[in-house]
Design a protein around this motif. Structure first.
Motif, short mmCIF file in Angstrom:
data_model
loop_
_atom_site.label_atom_id
_atom_site.label_comp_id
_atom_site.label_asym_id
_atom_site.label_seq_id
_atom_site.Cartn_x
_atom_site.Cartn_y
_atom_site.Cartn_z
N UNK A 86 68.05 -5.06 -13.97
CA UNK A 86 69.41 -4.60 -14.27
C UNK A 86 69.95 -3.67 -13.19
N UNK A 87 69.09 -2.86 -12.60
CA UNK A 87 69.52 -1.98 -11.50
C UNK A 87 70.07 -2.78 -10.33
N UNK A 88 69.35 -3.86 -9.93
CA UNK A 88 69.82 -4.68 -8.82
C UNK A 88 71.15 -5.36 -9.17
N UNK A 89 71.27 -5.87 -10.37
CA UNK A 89 72.54 -6.50 -10.78
C UNK A 89 73.68 -5.48 -10.77
N UNK A 90 73.44 -4.30 -11.32
CA UNK A 90 74.48 -3.27 -11.38
C UNK A 90 74.88 -2.79 -9.98
N UNK A 91 73.88 -2.56 -9.12
CA UNK A 91 74.16 -2.09 -7.75
C UNK A 91 75.03 -3.09 -6.98
N UNK A 92 74.90 -4.35 -7.29
CA UNK A 92 75.63 -5.40 -6.56
C UNK A 92 76.79 -5.98 -7.37
#
Length: 162
Positions: free
Chosen positions: A12-18
């Protein structure tokens, strides 16, 4: 055995960051899956926030910069469960006698251009219309409409005795 270290929080962190669109679908006993608009992929299931996915996820998710490089590369294999349009030889290669040398994944197939919609609290829909070029067994354009409905279901093993 799949050596996968990507957990729910990291994904979820990678999705949110991008700023990538996704939905989380709750399953039974606290398990969850993540449905990504990018690639129409389904990640998980995840048993908890910090346990790895039970299915393969690309290792690029482990690091913020690596994941950004992965996205910029145009590579399609983000991981997770995906829809495979068959026969592969028809749409992903130009020469059936030199399959691997002529392999070319059409962007319309992967990552595709999915629409992600939460239709109810416990139901998510992935859909896309795509046009693929038939190259080997027949020729011409093939227009497809793909719809995947995802919702929790009862444990299929619930009636088994131990």
């Amino acid at each position: 055995m799949i050596d996968n270290k990507i957990d729910f929080v990291t994904l979820l962190s990678r999705f949110d960051e991008n700023r990538m669109c996704y939905e989380v679908l709750e399953l039974q006993d606290g398990a969850r899956i993540v449905i990504s608009q990018y690639g129409g992929r389904i990640f998980g299931p995840f048993i908890s926030d910090n346990t790895p996915s039970l299915n393969w996820i690309n290792a690029a998710f482990a690091d913020k910069k690596d994941f950004q490089k992965f996205l910029q590369s145009g590579d399609w294999n983000i991981g997770g469960d995906r829809l495979w349009i068959a026969p592969e030889i028809q749409y992903a290669t130009h020469d059936r006698f030199n399959f691997y040398e002529a392999y070319d994944m059409p962007e319309a197939m992967n990552p595709g251009h999915y629409c992600l919609t939460r239709t109810t609290e416990n139901r998510v829909q992935l859909s896309q219309d795509c046009t693929l070029e038939a190259r080997v067994l027949t020729e011409g354009k093939k227009v497809l409409r793909v719809t995947r409905l995802l919702q929790p279901t009862a444990n299929p093993l619930r009636y088994l005795t131990r």
